[in-house]
Design a protein around this motif. Structure first.
Motif, PDB file in Angstrom:
ATOM      1  N   ALA A  10       1.494  -1.354  -0.002  1.00 26.43           N
ATOM      2  CA  ALA A  10      -0.122  -0.021  -0.018  1.00 26.43           C
ATOM      3  C   ALA A  10       0.620   1.225   0.020  1.00 26.43           C
ATOM      4  CB  ALA A  10      -1.297  -0.239   0.939  1.00 26.43           C
ATOM      5  N   LEU A  11       0.516   2.345  -0.948  1.00 24.00           N
ATOM      6  CA  LEU A  11       0.711   3.497  -0.731  1.00 24.00           C
ATOM      7  C   LEU A  11       0.685   4.300  -0.531  1.00 24.00           C
ATOM      8  CD1 LEU A  11       4.802   3.545  -2.310  1.00 24.00           C
ATOM      9  CD2 LEU A  11       3.264   4.731  -4.318  1.00 24.00           C
ATOM     10  N   THR A  12       1.271   5.045   0.653  1.00 25.16           N
ATOM     11  CA  THR A  12       0.668   6.474   1.156  1.00 25.16           C
ATOM     12  C   THR A  12       0.761   7.861   0.650  1.00 25.16           C
ATOM     13  OG1 THR A  12       2.346   6.043   2.726  1.00 25.16           O
ATOM     14  CG2 THR A  12       0.158   4.556   3.225  1.00 25.16           C
ATOM     15  N   LYS A  13       0.027   9.095   1.218  1.00 27.35           N
ATOM     16  CA  LYS A  13       1.191   9.888   1.247  1.00 27.35           C
ATOM     17  C   LYS A  13       1.031  10.518  -0.196  1.00 27.35           C
ATOM     18  CE  LYS A  13       2.867   9.858   5.484  1.00 27.35           C
ATOM     19  NZ  LYS A  13       3.276   9.751   7.057  1.00 27.35           N
ATOM     20  N   LEU A  14      -0.172   9.896  -1.119  1.00 27.51           N
ATOM     21  CA  LEU A  14       0.674  10.210  -2.532  1.00 27.51           C
ATOM     22  C   LEU A  14      -0.294  12.139  -2.552  1.00 27.51           C
ATOM     23  CD1 LEU A  14       0.251   7.089  -4.703  1.00 27.51           C
ATOM     24  CD2 LEU A  14       2.158   8.768  -4.620  1.00 27.51           C
ATOM     25  N   ASP A  15      -0.911  11.852  -2.273  1.00 25.37           N
ATOM     26  CA  ASP A  15      -2.063  13.409  -2.282  1.00 25.37           C
ATOM     27  C   ASP A  15      -0.760  15.047  -1.839  1.00 25.37           C
ATOM     28  OD1 ASP A  15      -2.074  12.161   0.840  1.00 25.37           O
ATOM     29  OD2 ASP A  15      -3.038  13.952   1.280  1.00 25.37           O
ATOM     30  N   GLY A  16       0.348  14.222  -1.523  1.00 25.38           N
ATOM     31  CA  GLY A  16       1.284  15.358  -0.804  1.00 25.38           C
ATOM     32  C   GLY A  16       2.666  15.866  -1.896  1.00 25.38           C
ATOM     33  N   THR A  17       3.301  15.719  -1.120  1.00 28.33           N
ATOM     34  CA  THR A  17       4.756  15.825  -2.475  1.00 28.33           C
ATOM     35  C   THR A  17       5.746  14.774  -2.655  1.00 28.33           C
ATOM     36  OG1 THR A  17       6.492  15.679  -0.293  1.00 28.33           O
ATOM     37  CG2 THR A  17       5.499  18.119  -0.645  1.00 28.33           C
ATOM     38  N   ALA A  18       4.322  13.629  -2.963  1.00 29.68           N
ATOM     39  CA  ALA A  18       4.653  12.332  -3.621  1.00 29.68           C
ATOM     40  C   ALA A  18       5.709  12.459  -4.668  1.00 29.68           C
ATOM     41  CB  ALA A  18       4.484  11.188  -3.186  1.00 29.68           C
ATOM     42  N   LYS A  19       6.428  12.528  -5.462  1.00 26.61           N
ATOM     43  CA  LYS A  19       7.195  11.746  -6.895  1.00 26.61           C
ATOM     44  C   LYS A  19       6.239  11.272  -8.071  1.00 26.61           C
ATOM     45  CE  LYS A  19      10.942  14.089  -6.082  1.00 26.61           C
ATOM     46  NZ  LYS A  19      12.051  14.116  -6.463  1.00 26.61           N
ATOM     47  N   GLY A  20       5.766   9.994  -7.014  1.00 29.25           N
ATOM     48  CA  GLY A  20       5.159   8.398  -6.968  1.00 29.25           C
ATOM     49  C   GLY A  20       6.295   7.396  -7.956  1.00 29.25           C
ATOM     50  N   GLY A  21       7.332   8.059  -8.223  1.00 29.46           N
ATOM     51  CA  GLY A  21       7.766   7.335  -9.416  1.00 29.46           C
ATOM     52  C   GLY A  21       8.963   6.183  -8.510  1.00 29.46           C
ATOM     53  N   VAL A  22       8.889   6.183  -7.410  1.00 33.35           N
ATOM     54  CA  VAL A  22       9.576   5.181  -6.877  1.00 33.35           C
ATOM     55  C   VAL A  22       8.627   3.434  -6.046  1.00 33.35           C
ATOM     56  CG1 VAL A  22       7.545   5.722  -4.232  1.00 33.35           C
ATOM     57  CG2 VAL A  22      10.490   4.647  -4.315  1.00 33.35           C
ATOM     58  N   ILE A  23       6.899   3.978  -7.161  1.00 36.01           N
ATOM     59  CA  ILE A  23       6.723   2.608  -7.149  1.00 36.01           C
ATOM     60  C   ILE A  23       7.138   1.969  -8.338  1.00 36.01           C
ATOM     61  CG2 ILE A  23       5.158   3.046  -8.598  1.00 36.01           C
ATOM     62  CD1 ILE A  23       2.888   2.233  -7.329  1.00 36.01           C
ATOM     63  N   PHE A  24       8.299   1.720  -8.836  1.00 42.34           N
ATOM     64  CA  PHE A  24       8.405   0.890 -10.405  1.00 42.34           C
ATOM     65  C   PHE A  24       9.783   0.384  -9.398  1.00 42.34           C
ATOM     66  CE2 PHE A  24       6.063   4.709 -12.236  1.00 42.34           C
ATOM     67  CZ  PHE A  24       5.350   3.866 -13.073  1.00 42.34           C
ATOM     68  N   PRO A  25      10.549   1.146  -8.926  1.00 41.22           N
ATOM     69  CA  PRO A  25      11.892   0.147  -8.036  1.00 41.22           C
ATOM     70  C   PRO A  25      10.855  -0.931  -7.383  1.00 41.22           C
ATOM     71  CG  PRO A  25      12.260   2.592  -7.818  1.00 41.22           C
ATOM     72  CD  PRO A  25      11.122   2.044  -9.173  1.00 41.22           C
ATOM     73  N   ILE A  26      10.013  -0.297  -6.809  1.00 40.49           N
ATOM     74  CA  ILE A  26       9.370  -1.397  -5.564  1.00 40.49           C
ATOM     75  C   ILE A  26       9.003  -2.128  -6.017  1.00 40.49           C
ATOM     76  CG2 ILE A  26       7.343  -1.493  -3.930  1.00 40.49           C
ATOM     77  CD1 ILE A  26       8.319   1.175  -2.601  1.00 40.49           C
ATOM     78  N   VAL A  27       8.288  -2.388  -7.098  1.00 36.48           N
ATOM     79  CA  VAL A  27       7.571  -3.701  -7.723  1.00 36.48           C
ATOM     80  C   VAL A  27       8.142  -3.753  -8.323  1.00 36.48           C
ATOM     81  CG1 VAL A  27       5.596  -3.694  -9.617  1.00 36.48           C
ATOM     82  CG2 VAL A  27       5.383  -2.410  -8.383  1.00 36.48           C
TER      83      VAL A  27
END
Ligand code: GDP
Length: 297
Positions: free
Chosen positions: A247-264
């Motif tokens: 579960a990836l949290t705090k995507l409403d804030g300052t997250a750039k979001g790309g970290v999801i790719f290396p995690i997967v």
């Protein structure tokens, strides 16, 4: 995803989107310079060099194969490639289930548990929460607030009690009541890996012994605003806990979001949920295509 939540994800990812669209928007023909700038923009989104390179190499090869030369065509193709990178098969939901929720303190574990309780309840499932982080009195206190909000029962013991003992009581309650889903809040003490691993094993042993008919899932919660540090945490927890989903949290804030790719890519587990706010409704099932759209459009 409901429109309001999607726009919050879009807003949250606006920084990465403007980096990417600045590259995508400027040129007509996709030459090597363009592909290089695109790689940089992906790296800036927290994707990491290896993942960004993999995506762009695939893009180059597939565009050449299909004879695509224009920027718009490249953009459409890249979106497909990125969505494919995030599409990992999910274990089907099976009841009864015990969900162990892991992650370092502060990432949004308790909040996510509250949101999940409400979500599954609205899907017609019965829930019990289990406060197995007995190391911080505040953790059980906070979980009890979420249990009240979601109107679900909570099993807790005193501070310092054996976490596996709380799990024992929670699964007894789940069995006695025919509860579909037991959600277990665990301690986020990653700095003491050996202890954490022992604790996780002990909890799993209790579940296997007392509730063998239950499916056991381990959900890792990652704070998207922590970037590459989130990736390190994900790797460490997957070594200790045998993670089935993220579960990836705090995507409403300052997250750039790309970290999801290396995690997967590293864990080979699916992202199941995204958190886009502090409220009980601010959790959505993850959809790869929607996520990539929020990064681009
Ligand atoms: P835990 O220590 O892992 O259990 O983390 P908590 O659930 O206590 O959350 C830590 C902080 O992050 C709290 O202030 C939450 O309100 C906040 N939080 C959790 N999820 C989200 C989210 O999706 N978006 C935002 N903006 N804040 C969140």
């Amino acid at each position: 995803m409901a429109n309001g939540l999607f726009s919050r994800l879009r807003d949250g990812l606006s920084k990465s989107r403007s980096n990417i669209t600045a590259v995508v928007g400027d040129q007509a023909v996709a030459d090597e310079d363009y592909l290089e700038s695109l790689t940089d923009a992906l790296i800036l989104s927290d994707m990491g060099a290896a993942c960004a390179q993999q995506a762009i190499d695939t893009l180059r090869a597939r565009a050449a194969e299909a004879g695509i030369k224009d920027v718009a065509g490249h953009k459409a193709l890249l979106k497909e490639i990125l969505a494919d990178m995030l599409n990992v098969p999910k274990d089907p939901l099976r009841w009864p289930m015990v969900m162990l929720v892991v992650g370092v303190n502060g990432v949004g574990k308790t909040t996510t548990i509250g949101k999940l309780a409400l979500r599954f309840q609205s899907l017609g499932r019965t829930i019990v929460l289990c406060a197995a982080d007995t190391f911080r009195a505040a953790a059980a206190e906070q979980l009890s607030i979420w249990a009240e909000r979601a109107k679900v029962p909570l099993i807790r013991h005193q501070e310092g009690a054996d976490p596996a003992g709380v799990v024992f009581d929670a699964v007894q309650a789940a069995k006695a009541n025919g509860t579909h889903l037991t959600i277990v809040d665990t301690a986020g003490r990653l700095h003491n890996k050996k202890n954490l691993m022992d604790e996780m094993e002990k909890m799993r042993r209790v579940i296997d012994r007392e509730f063998p008919e239950a499916a056991v899932r381990c959900l890792l919660v990652v704070d998207a605003t922590t970037g590459q540090n989130g990736l390190q945490q994900a790797k460490a927890f997957s070594e200790v806990a045998g993670v089935n989903g993220v579960a990836l949290t705090k995507l409403d804030g300052t997250a750039k979001g790309g970290v999801i790719f290396p995690i997967v890519r590293e864990l080979r587990v699916p992202v199941l949920y995204v958190g886009v706010g502090e409220g009980i409704d601010d959790l959505q099932a993850f959809d790869a295509k929607e996520y990539v759209d929020a990064l681009f459009n």
